[in-house]
Motif scaffolding. Structure first.
Motif, PDB file in Angstrom:
ATOM      1  N   LEU A   1      10.479   4.236 -12.150  1.00 58.26           N
ATOM      2  CA  LEU A   1       9.370   4.349 -11.205  1.00 58.26           C
ATOM      3  C   LEU A   1       9.119   3.009 -10.507  1.00 58.26           C
ATOM      4  O   LEU A   1       8.963   2.938  -9.280  1.00 58.26           O
ATOM      5  N   ALA A   2       9.105   1.954 -11.320  1.00 56.92           N
ATOM      6  CA  ALA A   2       8.860   0.617 -10.757  1.00 56.92           C
ATOM      7  C   ALA A   2       9.987   0.231  -9.806  1.00 56.92           C
ATOM      8  O   ALA A   2       9.738  -0.298  -8.710  1.00 56.92           O
TER       9      ALA A   2
ATOM     10  N   THR B   1       0.836  -1.211   0.000  1.00 59.85           N
ATOM     11  CA  THR B   1       0.000   0.000   0.000  1.00 59.85           C
ATOM     12  C   THR B   1       0.865   1.252   0.000  1.00 59.85           C
ATOM     13  O   THR B   1       0.606   2.220  -0.727  1.00 59.85           O
ATOM     14  N   VAL B   2       1.896   1.229   0.832  1.00 64.77           N
ATOM     15  CA  VAL B   2       2.802   2.379   0.882  1.00 64.77           C
ATOM     16  C   VAL B   2       3.491   2.566  -0.477  1.00 64.77           C
ATOM     17  O   VAL B   2       3.659   3.692  -0.965  1.00 64.77           O
ATOM     18  N   ALA B   3       3.855   1.441  -1.104  1.00 67.29           N
ATOM     19  CA  ALA B   3       4.507   1.526  -2.422  1.00 67.29           C
ATOM     20  C   ALA B   3       3.555   2.140  -3.447  1.00 67.29           C
ATOM     21  O   ALA B   3       3.963   2.956  -4.294  1.00 67.29           O
ATOM     22  N   ALA B   4       2.285   1.761  -3.369  1.00 68.80           N
ATOM     23  CA  ALA B   4       1.296   2.324  -4.298  1.00 68.80           C
ATOM     24  C   ALA B   4       1.174   3.825  -4.097  1.00 68.80           C
ATOM     25  O   ALA B   4       1.094   4.612  -5.049  1.00 68.80           O
ATOM     26  N   MET B   5       1.170   4.197  -2.808  1.00 68.16           N
ATOM     27  CA  MET B   5       1.084   5.628  -2.498  1.00 68.16           C
ATOM     28  C   MET B   5       2.324   6.364  -3.028  1.00 68.16           C
ATOM     29  O   MET B   5       2.239   7.459  -3.597  1.00 68.16           O
ATOM     30  N   ALA B   6       3.468   5.718  -2.886  1.00 65.17           N
ATOM     31  CA  ALA B   6       4.715   6.322  -3.364  1.00 65.17           C
ATOM     32  C   ALA B   6       4.693   6.450  -4.885  1.00 65.17           C
ATOM     33  O   ALA B   6       5.138   7.461  -5.459  1.00 65.17           O
ATOM     34  N   ALA B   7       4.163   5.420  -5.560  1.00 65.23           N
ATOM     35  CA  ALA B   7       4.094   5.469  -7.030  1.00 65.23           C
ATOM     36  C   ALA B   7       3.227   6.630  -7.473  1.00 65.23           C
ATOM     37  O   ALA B   7       3.557   7.365  -8.418  1.00 65.23           O
ATOM     38  N   SER B   8       2.114   6.822  -6.754  1.00 66.04           N
ATOM     39  CA  SER B   8       1.221   7.930  -7.090  1.00 66.04           C
ATOM     40  C   SER B   8       1.922   9.267  -6.874  1.00 66.04           C
ATOM     41  O   SER B   8       1.797  10.192  -7.673  1.00 66.04           O
TER      42      SER B   8
ATOM     43  N   VAL C   1       3.606   0.593 -12.301  1.00 63.34           N
ATOM     44  CA  VAL C   1       3.528   0.739 -13.762  1.00 63.34           C
ATOM     45  C   VAL C   1       2.103   1.119 -14.179  1.00 63.34           C
ATOM     46  O   VAL C   1       1.898   2.003 -15.024  1.00 63.34           O
ATOM     47  N   VAL C   2       1.123   0.459 -13.574  1.00 61.10           N
ATOM     48  CA  VAL C   2      -0.276   0.765 -13.920  1.00 61.10           C
ATOM     49  C   VAL C   2      -0.592   2.220 -13.573  1.00 61.10           C
ATOM     50  O   VAL C   2      -1.169   2.970 -14.372  1.00 61.10           O
ATOM     51  N   ASN C   3      -0.174   2.626 -12.394  1.00 58.19           N
ATOM     52  CA  ASN C   3      -0.439   4.000 -11.948  1.00 58.19           C
ATOM     53  C   ASN C   3       0.292   5.023 -12.823  1.00 58.19           C
ATOM     54  O   ASN C   3      -0.300   6.009 -13.288  1.00 58.19           O
ATOM     55  N   GLY C   4       1.581   4.787 -13.052  1.00 61.79           N
ATOM     56  CA  GLY C   4       2.383   5.721 -13.859  1.00 61.79           C
ATOM     57  C   GLY C   4       1.901   5.795 -15.290  1.00 61.79           C
ATOM     58  O   GLY C   4       1.809   6.877 -15.877  1.00 61.79           O
ATOM     59  N   GLY C   5       1.584   4.631 -15.872  1.00 60.12           N
ATOM     60  CA  GLY C   5       1.106   4.601 -17.260  1.00 60.12           C
ATOM     61  C   GLY C   5      -0.201   5.347 -17.412  1.00 60.12           C
ATOM     62  O   GLY C   5      -0.396   6.117 -18.358  1.00 60.12           O
ATOM     63  N   CYS C   6      -1.097   5.122 -16.427  1.00 60.22           N
ATOM     64  CA  CYS C   6      -2.389   5.809 -16.466  1.00 60.22           C
ATOM     65  C   CYS C   6      -2.209   7.320 -16.362  1.00 60.22           C
ATOM     66  O   CYS C   6      -2.845   8.091 -17.091  1.00 60.22           O
ATOM     67  N   ALA C   7      -1.351   7.727 -15.435  1.00 53.21           N
ATOM     68  CA  ALA C   7      -1.128   9.169 -15.240  1.00 53.21           C
ATOM     69  C   ALA C   7      -0.579   9.788 -16.516  1.00 53.21           C
ATOM     70  O   ALA C   7      -0.988  10.878 -16.926  1.00 53.21           O
ATOM     71  N   LEU C   8       0.339   9.089 -17.174  1.00 51.63           N
ATOM     72  CA  LEU C   8       0.934   9.630 -18.402  1.00 51.63           C
ATOM     73  C   LEU C   8      -0.121   9.760 -19.503  1.00 51.63           C
ATOM     74  O   LEU C   8      -0.217  10.783 -20.183  1.00 51.63           O
ATOM     75  N   ALA C   9      -0.921   8.695 -19.652  1.00 48.62           N
ATOM     76  CA  ALA C   9      -1.950   8.732 -20.701  1.00 48.62           C
ATOM     77  C   ALA C   9      -2.974   9.822 -20.425  1.00 48.62           C
ATOM     78  O   ALA C   9      -3.391  10.549 -21.336  1.00 48.62           O
ATOM     79  N   GLN C  10      -3.338   9.941 -19.160  1.00 50.71           N
ATOM     80  CA  GLN C  10      -4.327  10.973 -18.804  1.00 50.71           C
ATOM     81  C   GLN C  10      -3.765  12.364 -19.066  1.00 50.71           C
ATOM     82  O   GLN C  10      -4.427  13.233 -19.626  1.00 50.71           O
ATOM     83  N   ARG C  11      -2.529  12.595 -18.678  1.00 44.33           N
ATOM     84  CA  ARG C  11      -1.924  13.906 -18.867  1.00 44.33           C
ATOM     85  C   ARG C  11      -1.732  14.217 -20.348  1.00 44.33           C
ATOM     86  O   ARG C  11      -1.715  15.367 -20.756  1.00 44.33           O
ATOM     87  N   ALA C  12      -1.605  13.149 -21.172  1.00 45.37           N
ATOM     88  CA  ALA C  12      -1.450  13.350 -22.614  1.00 45.37           C
ATOM     89  C   ALA C  12      -2.784  13.600 -23.294  1.00 45.37           C
ATOM     90  O   ALA C  12      -2.852  13.697 -24.513  1.00 45.37           O
ATOM     91  N   GLY C  13      -3.845  13.659 -22.511  1.00 43.10           N
ATOM     92  CA  GLY C  13      -5.151  13.923 -23.104  1.00 43.10           C
ATOM     93  C   GLY C  13      -5.855  12.657 -23.560  1.00 43.10           C
ATOM     94  O   GLY C  13      -6.941  12.716 -24.129  1.00 43.10           O
ATOM     95  N   ARG C  14      -5.264  11.502 -23.297  1.00 45.22           N
ATOM     96  CA  ARG C  14      -5.899  10.253 -23.718  1.00 45.22           C
ATOM     97  C   ARG C  14      -6.584   9.627 -22.512  1.00 45.22           C
ATOM     98  O   ARG C  14      -6.291   8.496 -22.107  1.00 45.22           O
TER      99      ARG C  14
END
Lengths: 465, 518
Positions: free
Chosen positions: A363-364, A314-321, A399-412
């Motif tokens: 990130l991972a 959980t802490v790792a997930a928070m850190a990834a975010s 990876v899931v969190n970072g990938g999602c954030a990147l896609a979202q920030r790219a407008g996708r």
């Protein structure tokens, strides 16, 4: 005549008589003309027309403009004439770094405060989990459309839409928490605990919504200041474990957000939209859907991890975010620099893909390392297999969190939502119905591969360079 | 006749300027059916009352959100994407040619027609969505590479530059496949994106295209792009593309109808066939500008317009200072708003007046409701601009029967004439000449009155709104009466390189009325 005279010889022209004062002060901001028609347009706009051209021995202004030598006298001169993108870009990048870091600290500080309050106030871990997920979804629900509008330059509209959605999110949280805990009260538990649980969920949702709005609408100094205070409160909270601290933090942040939103909304006069439009609703859906998918992903992975190692994951997930915000800024800076230097399309694309992969790997690696450290600290005698499971879960989450954030920030954001929901379903199905080692390995591999592909495709979009 | 009126950023989403002209045109011809196409920044609400003859209004939000492609678009658009990529290559090779650019380069014009034709092909995946993926950037980089041969002074074009240029140009190209109602004549109220949309419709449905320009689109883009915070290379690439589009529109339009001969010079320079250029001056509703017989008690020069460096108020103040010793009671009254950002300029002019010792006789009147109060306030109405198109203020002063002194810029001489009977012209930035003209009119009441009468006569003869509308009516009649002769089969032209394109052989019959206005 050199075209430089349009830019650098105004004083001489101004002294040469009324008719020759065609080079208007300030026109040099336009930089070097691109061709002879550009010269003619500038000449005419500064009062040098056909009559003046005839005086100069040319049949008209076009013929006169054709006499200008557009080749630069020195290559240095050509480099001077464009606007200085480098300086602005460096300034903007610094600002983006500070903004991203502030947002990260804001979320991290809040998480620390509420975790401490939960530990000290006797809040059940299930309640904390529900509060975390509800806050995540509510934050994205409000943050995504607000961010979209701010990106379109409609700050007032962003404030108004964000406020509407914030009221909706908090309202839903209140109703949901009351219903959930009323049911819980019937089955078991004293009323005081149920009340405290309800309060925790609502308070955390308020905090998450306020942090999302302030992170988008607030000016940099204000967000950074609040972030530092929140982080300090979080650390102090860890020491004294006081529930009131969390309520106080949420209340203060809410007050600041309301004030900031009111100021931003009124700055645009009555031009901004009073209510969310269809695009806002779609954006909110995509943001909330993505948060639900990611939360499902995290919960599914936590099911697969042995009990004592869930806290480190959980802490790792928070850190990834937390880390993904600065990662996006870093990738953006690298992409921008690359695109400004490169002259071939293929080279930029492949380098962007490689840099994106490297960013996700870093990130991972960071989150896996953190998870393993936490595991070694909290769980002294975990077998290697369990530690590997925790590491794999932490890596997949990052990876899931970072990938999602990147896609979202790219407008996708639609692609981000679809991928997150798909990954969430895959993880949940595997965790509850197919928990065999092979299925888990295949699931984690496919989730990581899918999200990496989504991230690379988003990074490939030229608009991000 | 069904007329499609295409404009960018004006009618019916904003008021004033070109929108007024559009509204006058549509309202003045109720015998035709009108279909409005407004290319906007995102607005989709009309601010004008809708005349009954307007059958439809379509809004093209050029800078709006890119539509999301339909599900499965990647598979369904495989062939389409290849066609689009090839067409973009062709388009940019024309915009950034290896050889020197020639506005009348027939072979390259054909290539561009073919490229735009292919881009405009209807498909269930919108062109805007496809252009949002990669867009023109790779094509720009390839074309730039060839274009640099023989142009060693050109800098390299970075991928960031190409991406920025593509973002600006692709928004216009994305309009090509948008659907809108069928019409018999398409009238573009500006060059650039509006003309692009009109041209494609003209090719696809084999209908004539009419092009009107109030300002010269390309000239304005040259000036506006200079103020954008983009690099020289981006400006070069974008302006090259716009030049290609504009020259193509001039070559293709059945009729090019500038509002002044000053604009026509640019159109001719950019390749428009002089035989197809007919100037139709803007019209003014004369009923709103009755003759003004009374004059102020003290000799007064009035100016009406925004406070802007292009109005060259410094020259006006200098001329005023020169005339004052000869006409001691003379006053200068400046009417008009000071746009945000121009306060410094106003202060500069005020300081100049103070240094010249005339600030006590100069008054800043601020914004006024219409130009009549400002015209009434002066014995002489002055225009000191260094750049103008076809100034309405001078026309309105002439309708009111006031003497005018104007700088000879843009289309001003077309309004007042060169013979000095309807108004005096002086060179720009020449205070002595302007002061001489002021003195001549201020001290000679008879001359002033005669000039006012002549000015009103000239205005009624040449700038009456009804006349202006009649000339456009005639233009539509010309286009539709022999439409088979007007437009070539551009479908074949687009597909067979070497075939003459874009009605290149067409010369419309000239009517006496057209001769008169051209």
């Amino acid at each position: 005549v050199s075209a430089d005279s349009l830019l650098y010889r105004q004083d001489q022209l101004d002294r040469s008589g009324p008719r020759r004062r065609w080079a208007e002060p300030g026109r040099d901001a336009r930089g070097r003309p691109v061709d002879h028609l550009d010269v003619a347009a500038r000449l005419e706009s500064s009062g040098f027309g056909d009559l003046a051209a005839v005086d100069e021995g040319s049949p008209d202004v076009f013929a006169y403009a054709a006499g200008f030598d557009l080749a630069p006298a020195r290559r240095e001169r050509l480099r001077e004439t464009p606007p200085p993108p480098a300086a602005r870009s460096a300034e903007a990048t610094t600002s983006r770094w500070a903004e991203a870091t502030s947002r990260s600290v804001l979320i991290l500080g809040g998480a620390l405060t509420f975790s401490a309050a939960g530990a000290g106030g006797g809040i059940r871990s299930e309640t904390l989990l529900v509060a975390g997920v509800a806050g995540w979804v509510a934050g994205q629900l409000c943050g995504a459309p607000t961010w979209r509008r701010r990106g379109l330059g409609d700050r007032a509209g962003a404030a108004r839409v964000g406020s509407w959605l914030a009221v909706l999110a908090v309202g839903l949280a209140v109703v949901g928490a009351i219903i959930g805990h009323a049911a819980d009260l019937v089955v078991s538990g004293p009323a005081a605990v149920a009340l405290a649980d309800t309060g925790t969920v609502v308070t955390w949702v308020v905090y998450a919504v306020a942090a999302a709005l302030l992170g988008v609408l607030g000016n940099l100094s204000r967000v950074a200041g609040v972030a530092v205070i929140t982080a300090v409160v979080g650390v102090v909270g860890l020491a004294i474990a006081e529930h009131a601290l969390a309520v106080g933090a949420a209340a203060v942040l809410l007050a600041m957000t309301v004030e900031q939103a009111r100021r931003a909304a009124s700055a645009g006069g009555r031009q901004g939209l009073a209510r969310p439009d269809r695009a806002d609703v779609v954006s909110a859906r995509n943001g909330a859907g993505q948060a639900v998918g990611l939360a499902a992903c995290l919960l599914g992975l936590l099911v697969l991890v042995p009990g004592p190692l869930r806290a480190p994951v959980t802490v790792a997930a928070m850190a990834a975010s937390t880390l993904s915000e600065p990662m996006l800024v870093g990738l953006g800076a690298i992409f921008g620099s690359l695109a400004r230097r490169a002259t071939t399309w293929r080279r930029v694309r492949w380098t962007v893909a490689m840099v994106t992969l490297a960013g996700l790997v870093v990130l991972a690696a960071a989150t896996v390392g953190l998870a393993l450290l936490m595991a070694a600290w909290l769980v002294t005698s975990a077998p290697h297999a369990q530690q590997h499971a925790a590491a794999a879960a932490a890596g997949a989450v990052s990876v899931v969190n970072g990938g999602c954030a990147l896609a979202q920030r790219a407008g996708r954001d639609r692609a981000a939502m679809s991928a997150a929901v798909g990954c969430g379903i895959a993880v949940v199905v595997t965790a509850w119905w197919l928990p065999s080692p092979l299925a888990v390995v295949l699931m984690i591999g496919s989730v990581v591969a899918t999200m990496t592909l989504v991230a690379v495709r988003a990074a490939w979009q030229p608009v991000n360079w | 006749v069904r007329i499609g009126l295409v404009n960018e950023g004006t009618y019916p989403v904003v008021a004033g300027g070109v929108s007024t002209w559009c509204h006058q045109l549509v309202s003045g011809m109720d015998e035709h059916e009108w279909h409005l196409l407004a290319i906007t920044g995102g607005q989709a609400t009309s601010v004008w009352p809708r005349p009954a003859q307007v059958a439809s209004t379509t809004y093209f939000p050029m800078w709006g959100a890119v539509p999301a492609p339909p599900v499965g678009w990647r598979y369904r658009s495989r062939h389409r994407r290849a066609v689009v990529a090839e067409a973009l290559d062709d388009f940019w090779r024309f915009a950034l040619p290896v050889e020197p650019f020639d506005v009348r380069g027939g072979a390259r014009l054909e290539g561009t027609v073919a490229a735009l034709w292919h881009l405009a092909e209807p498909h269930d995946v919108p062109l805007a969505a496809l252009l949002a993926i990669d867009g023109s950037a790779p094509a720009i980089l390839r074309a730039w590479s060839g274009h640099r041969h023989g142009r060693p002074h050109l800098p390299t074009l970075s991928v960031a530059d190409a991406t920025q240029a593509a973002a600006l140009v692709d928004r216009a190209l994305a309009l090509l496949d948008l659907p809108w109602p069928e019409v018999d004549v398409v009238h573009a109220a500006a060059n650039g994106p509006a003309a692009l949309v009109a041209m494609v419709r003209s090719w696809r449905h084999r209908i004539p295209m009419v092009l009107t320009e109030h300002g010269v689109y390309l000239r304005e883009r040259y000036l506006a792009m200079g103020d954008l915070p983009v690099s020289w290379s981006v400006r070069y690439a974008v302006l090259s593309a716009l030049r290609a589009i504009c020259t193509l529109a001039y070559a293709h339009a059945s009729l090019v109808l500038p509002v002044s001969r000053f604009n026509a010079r640019w159109q001719h320079q950019l390749g428009a066939d002089p035989a197809r250029i007919f100037t139709i001056h803007n019209g003014v509703d004369g009923t709103a500008f009755e003759p003004i017989d009374d004059e102020p008690a003290v000799p007064t020069i009035s100016f009406v317009g925004r406070i802007d460096p292009l109005k060259d108020l410094e020259t006006l103040v200098e001329a005023f200072a020169l005339v004052r010793p000869h006409v001691p009671q003379v006053r200068l009254r400046i009417f008009g708003p000071c746009p945000a950002g121009n306060e410094h300029y106003r202060d500069q002019v005020a300081a100049r007046a103070s240094r010249l010792g005339v600030d006590d006789a100069l008054t800043w009147e601020g914004p006024v409701d219409g130009s009549v109060p400002a015209i009434r306030a002066g014995h002489v109405v002055a225009l000191s601009s260094i750049s103008e198109g076809l100034p309405f203020t001078v026309m309105e002063a002439m309708f009111c029967g006031r003497a005018t002194v104007s700088t000879d810029v843009g289309g001003v001489n077309e309004v007042v004439g060169r013979d000095g009977t309807s108004g005096l012209l002086v060179p720009p930035r020449d205070p002595k000449a302007m002061a001489g003209a002021f003195h001549e009119l201020l001290v000679d009441h008879a001359r002033r009155a005669a000039m006012g009468r002549a000015a009103r006569r000239r205005a009624l003869d040449h700038f009456e709104l009804g006349q202006c509308i009649d000339q456009y009516r005639l233009a539509y009649d010309l286009c539709t009466s022999s439409s088979d002769d007007l437009v070539h089969d551009l479908t074949d032209a687009a597909r067979q390189p070497g075939v003459a394109m874009a009605a290149a052989g067409f010369v419309p019959a000239r009517s006496p009325a057209m001769e008169q206005v051209s």
